[in-house]
Design a protein around this motif. Structure first.
Motif, mmCIF file in Angstrom:
data_model
loop_
_atom_site.group_PDB
_atom_site.id
_atom_site.type_symbol
_atom_site.label_atom_id
_atom_site.label_comp_id
_atom_site.label_asym_id
_atom_site.label_seq_id
_atom_site.Cartn_x
_atom_site.Cartn_y
_atom_site.Cartn_z
ATOM 1 N N GLY A 1 -2.181 4.203 14.416
ATOM 2 C CA GLY A 1 -0.929 4.944 14.432
ATOM 3 C C GLY A 1 -0.348 5.009 15.821
ATOM 4 N N HIS A 2 0.431 6.064 16.038
ATOM 5 C CA HIS A 2 1.166 6.141 17.317
ATOM 6 C C HIS A 2 0.393 6.879 18.395
ATOM 7 N N HIS A 3 -0.745 7.447 18.048
ATOM 8 C CA HIS A 3 -1.614 8.115 19.024
ATOM 9 C C HIS A 3 -0.889 9.213 19.786
ATOM 10 N N ARG B 1 -8.944 4.801 15.280
ATOM 11 C CA ARG B 1 -7.710 5.533 14.996
ATOM 12 C C ARG B 1 -6.570 4.534 14.902
ATOM 13 N N HIS C 1 5.237 0.306 15.719
ATOM 14 C CA HIS C 1 5.078 1.637 15.130
ATOM 15 C C HIS C 1 3.756 2.263 15.527
ATOM 16 N N GLY C 2 2.812 1.411 15.850
ATOM 17 C CA GLY C 2 1.499 1.957 16.185
ATOM 18 C C GLY C 2 0.530 0.830 16.462
ATOM 19 N N SER D 1 -1.726 -2.337 10.783
ATOM 20 C CA SER D 1 -2.753 -1.512 11.442
ATOM 21 C C SER D 1 -3.424 -0.564 10.457
ATOM 22 N N LYS D 2 -2.629 0.005 9.557
ATOM 23 C CA LYS D 2 -3.197 0.980 8.604
ATOM 24 C C LYS D 2 -4.229 0.313 7.697
#
Ligand code: PMP
Length: 421
Positions: A363-365, A361, A377-378, A346-347
């Motif tokens: 991540g884990h929000h 965005r 993780h996200g 995702s990153k």
């Protein structure tokens, strides 16, 4: 919405005109915060230029004007969510502070053995204040499970709900998955057992019609900045008796009726909860944002749904994509898509989109327990609002398709730094 309507809406957002290295901004991070229309910016600067003064205490003209603008703002925001009176709306710094205010006020009302009921989908703002309250009081937290679509397990909800449940604190819509929760049904069930009910409306108020009287919740918390208003201002709606039952949480000027060293008498709500000089320009900007929403062309919510459906549909056709949140057809969702890819992190997706000036965005929000329950993780989250266009959605989906192709092409692995021509 027609093209002309969209052009008119977009022309009010200077932030959308941003370009980077010739690439126009595609802003798909609206669930984090929206861009601000000129009417909001103008309302704030007009206040500062024309009637800047402290409120509620001046014996002079400017202060009277500032006070009436500040209190008129309270009326505007209160009526947007269907509150019967402006006195039921407390200004806060945002949703987070509104929830903390209630959690602080309930310290003497909860005891060991009591239960606080939350959903797995909650934002940390609707978890951590309750954990702190539980630590102070000995109460425990119960959690309603959900599936990968963000649908709550309603059988478990009814099982977990009991006369031990002192509080139901539930998000109106999940910021990480978009799912709209059946809050009215849940509030009715919780109230039947005497529980206090609070709705985290940070995402709900920004996208859905809200009628707090019809919902019958005790509290509804929301933030201006997710609905075109400024940061640092939000509100807590409360039923008259629910607000009256909370003790003050911060002391200082503005919130008192009379102070002496022998003791202090407090103002009634909402002022009892507004110690110190408030965010006057924030409240005025918030009201301007609400007026902006009130004047949006009919059909703006349908437009948001179309954006989401187009993105969901486009992504679902791409290899290796795993979509979370409600399915393509449903309307019980706020306008966002949340997904992972089975081999591209995702990153990296976020960084590669950023190179194309597409803002999402990753991540884990702020929903780590939800991510844990999904075993990830996200996600990558693209969140839409009224000013986004179908064209932008198409650019976003095409960019994802290109990223997947380049990143999974073993013959020609593409490095993150050089992926975009
Ligand atoms: N709850 C939800 C569902 C949210 O999306 C957010 C903001 N991401 C919050 C609470 C917290 O809002 P704020 O940061 O404006 O206090």
């Amino acid at each position: 919405l027609t093209d002309e309507q969209l052009i008119r809406i977009r022309s009010q957002f200077g932030g959308l005109q941003h370009h980077h290295e010739g690439r126009p901004l595609v802003y798909l991070d609206n669930a984090a915060t929206t861009q601000k229309p000129s009417v909001v910016i103008d309302a704030i600067t007009h206040h500062w230029r024309q009637h800047n003064a402290n409120v509620h205490r001046g014996s002079h003209l400017l202060s009277r004007i500032a006070t009436s603008a500040f209190e008129a703002a309270r009326e505007t925001v209160a009526s947007y969510i269907g509150s019967q009176s402006a006195e039921q709306l407390v200004w806060t710094r945002g949703t987070t502070e509104a929830i903390n205010l209630v959690a602080s006020g309930l310290t003497d009302r909860l005891n060991a053995g009591d239960e606080i009921l939350l959903a797995t989908t909650e934002h940390h703002a609707n978890i951590v204040p309750w954990q702190l309250l539980a630590e102070r009081t000995g109460a425990s937290i119960q959690v309603i499970p959900c599936d990968k679509h963000g649908q709550l397990d309603m059988t478990m909800f009814h099982q977990l709900l009991s006369d031990k449940t002192k509080l139901l604190a539930i998000g109106h819509a999940s910021n990480a998955l978009g799912a709209v929760h059946p809050i009215k049904h849940m509030i009715t069930a919780a109230k039947a057992l005497g529980a206090i009910t609070l709705v985290d409306g940070a995402q709900g108020a920004a996208h859905l019609p809200v009628d707090v009287v019809d919902l019958d919740c005790d509290f509804y918390a929301f933030s201006a900045h997710k609905m075109f208003g400024p940061t640092g201002i939000g509100a807590l709606y409360g039923k008259v008796e629910a607000l009256a039952s909370l003790p003050p949480w911060q002391g200082g000027g503005e919130m008192i009726e009379h102070v002496s060293f022998a003791g202090t008498r407090f103002q009634p709500p909402p002022f009892r909860f507004e110690a110190g000089t408030p965010n006057i320009e924030g409240a005025i900007g918030f009201a301007a944002a609400i007026e902006f929403i009130n004047k949006l062309p009919e059909g703006w919510r349908t437009h948001e749904q179309q954006l989401r459906r187009r993105a969901y549909h486009g992504l679902s056709k791409l290899p290796g994509i795993c979509l979370y949140g409600p399915s393509e057809e449903t309307n019980d969702v706020v306008s966002l898509v949340s997904f992972t890819h089975d081999s591209v992190h995702s990153k990296d997706i976020g960084a590669l989109l950023d190179q194309q000036n597409i803002a999402v965005r990753v991540g884990h929000h702020c929903a780590m327990p939800l991510m844990d329950s999904l075993g990830i993780h996200g996600t990558v989250r693209a969140s839409f609002t009224v000013y986004n266009t179908l064209d932008e959605v198409d650019r976003f989906v095409a960019a994802i398709a290109q990223i997947i192709q380049e990143q999974t092409d073993e013959a020609e692995p593409v490095m993150v730094d050089s992926a975009v021509p």
